[in-house]
Design an enzyme around this catalytic site. Sequence first.
Site, short mmCIF file in Angstrom:
data_model
loop_
_atom_site.label_atom_id
_atom_site.label_comp_id
_atom_site.label_asym_id
_atom_site.label_seq_id
_atom_site.Cartn_x
_atom_site.Cartn_y
_atom_site.Cartn_z
N ALA A 210 0.86 -1.18 0.00
CA ALA A 210 0.00 0.00 0.00
C ALA A 210 0.90 1.23 0.00
CB ALA A 210 -0.93 -0.04 1.21
N SER A 211 0.37 2.40 0.35
CA SER A 211 1.20 3.60 0.30
C SER A 211 0.44 4.81 0.81
CB SER A 211 1.65 3.91 -1.15
OG SER A 211 2.31 2.83 -1.72
N ASN A 212 1.20 5.86 1.15
CA ASN A 212 0.68 7.21 1.33
C ASN A 212 1.32 8.11 0.28
OD1 ASN A 212 -0.48 6.36 3.85
ND2 ASN A 212 1.47 6.80 4.86
#
Length: 755
Positions: A210-212
């Site tokens: 996932a990521s920001n």
Amino acid sequence: MRMMLLVAGGIAIAGAGAGSAQAKRYDATIVRTEHGIPHVTAKDWRGIGYGVGYAYAQDNLCMIAEEFATVAGERSLYFGPKESATLGFQTVDNLTSDIFFRSAIDLAALRRGARNQGRPALEVTQGYVAGYNRWLRQIGPAGVPEACRGKPWVRPITTDDMLRLNEKQMLLASSLNFAPAIANAAPPGTPRAAALNRAVLPDLSRLEIASNGWAFGGETAIGGRGLVIGNPHFPWNGPSRFWEMHVTIPGVIDAAGVGIAGSPFPTLGFNHDVAWTHTVTAARHFTLYQLTLDPGDPTSYLVDGKPEKMIAKTVRVPMPGGAAPVERTLYSTRFGSVIVLPQAMANWTRAMAFTVKDANAGNQRGLGTWARIATARNVGEIRAAVSETLGIPWVNTIAADRNGDVLHADVTAVPNVSAAKIKACATPLSPVIAKSAVLLDGSRSACAWDVAAGTPVPGLMPARDQAVQLRRDYVANMNDSYWISNAGDPHAPLSPILGEAEQPLSLRTRSGFLETGTLLRVYKVSHARAIAMLMGNKSYAAELVMPSMLRICAGRADLKAPCDALAGWDRRYNLNSRGAWLFDRFWTRARTISDLWDVKFDVRDPLNTPRIERVSDDRATKLADALKAAADEVGKAGIALEAAWGDVQYAQRGEARIPIHGGDGQLGVLNVQIPVPAPGGVTPRHGSSYIQIVGFDADGPVADTVLTYSQSPDPASPWYGDQTRMYSQKRWNRFPYTPAQVKARQVGKALRIAE
């Protein structure tokens, strides 16, 4: 020594020794700076690929060589059919992996797609192959790293290997996760159909990859130019590890950043004018279909009442020790590959069968799209690249430019199915699995993906029907849907295939937007303030529940020890945060309490709801029980309830235990680390990987970066743990971008390679 001419579907790779007529077909200069970052300069795309392939093999030979064996369907041959492989987000046996890749990969189609994606992508791939093979020849068998020395799967590669590897990356968030369901599907009545099938419906809403990502524009960033925070959460081990690089063709490309195994130039990073990052999108890149079968033939299905024969494909998987190959016949339809998922009630019976159709199957447009992004001069050109190609497979694109414009484009290869079609084509099973997949009726031709004008592949959703925001303030994404990429301007609902709108957000998403709002109410964004926000390691879950827990603790002698530990905790996941592991173990239990929140989700206030205001006696009992169980678990592991987080979570590098900050995203921590058990504590498996804070001054990009797990997985490399120590200490590398900066930070001599 002359190399043989390698020809793959009309793509020729040629190399030769001194004196050949093509002696300088590939030519690159590699300069390493601190932390082992290669800066590759060449006169053309072939040279860039050549330098990157060579340098990547220097740092990651064993890892990528094994990956080439995986995508070729050769794991059973080299590692045994019963051993395991990581495929997508699950562990499967090698035979299943081999069957999947040998059935799913259509090399002829991939070759055609590669030729159509543009000359830069084609030539840079050719160069990568030549550079990888150059390093392999140069070191010889004795120079191969100890971990894979003497292994037959360490071999020269061809462009077909690169095409297979690229296809795997395209399928990472879609049909790759159905590999067991595809490989084990068999018509009813066959011996294989009666065998135990462990395939389950993948929960793609809980991807650990996932990521920001944030992009701040001229209205919110200091200096009036754009600023990007890139914080992807990717694996710390394996072929999805990022690797830093900087590539330059004077006047053509000058881009720095990272790519994963096989990336011949940065696919996440920055150039002179733009910076960009990616986050895993909430969109679904496949649909399932429920087929009605011909009563007399379970390998024929009915469409509009007329039978169609399934397409049978027999694959042969070579076995070790001279054993006979394993043969498996799989089936596909106009609606994709037949699957079997018993736990989702998707069985192949004499009356019905199920399939998966993947929008990214055969997607060879990605590399060409990233070449356009890496050479873009503003976010408008990035928008055009992703919209015209639909080549981005499964990630949002978040970007800012030196002009102060920002972009969020949730534009990917998505099936073109509207909300109306999803409703009209639903089957009785569709609502049951709606959280995981869109299931359509395959007995009607009208339920096929709609064909829209202007898309590169029929059946893809055009960019105009996906989510794009161009702004001057900010955009952000933390893996929830397109619905909110700016807290003050939610997007109108789109097709459910693009993700849920007007639904509760994750705690990490809420934390990200709340922290952004708190910052922007007082300041404009600078590098230092961006770093402080990202690395604050605050737990939003703790902010929501700890006031109630401390009230529950009052007067509870049976909870004194864990309550004292939590009362002294700073509600963060910094190295010196005491009691953090206890709260982690508590929250894994507490968050599953069905009536945890007494203030329910309000679409008008999505960042502050749901939450706790009053705790009923029943809820207090459940929370107390969760804390007791957590304290027991921590104590049995031999860890003190008030242990400092840096003593619990660590990365092993040689003999050194490097303490690691950050916590699980389900705790509402932005700086995500998802750990697994390790001696005396836990160690990261997924989480913050390559982190970049990129702004611009009058001369170009100003980038602070850190690669959390360091540049090389080889313990013998000097780049094995240096950046891991930097990350532990919250230190950053001011990335050397200009020629003068590169020269000042150079390590060793420049290397010129050519052939």
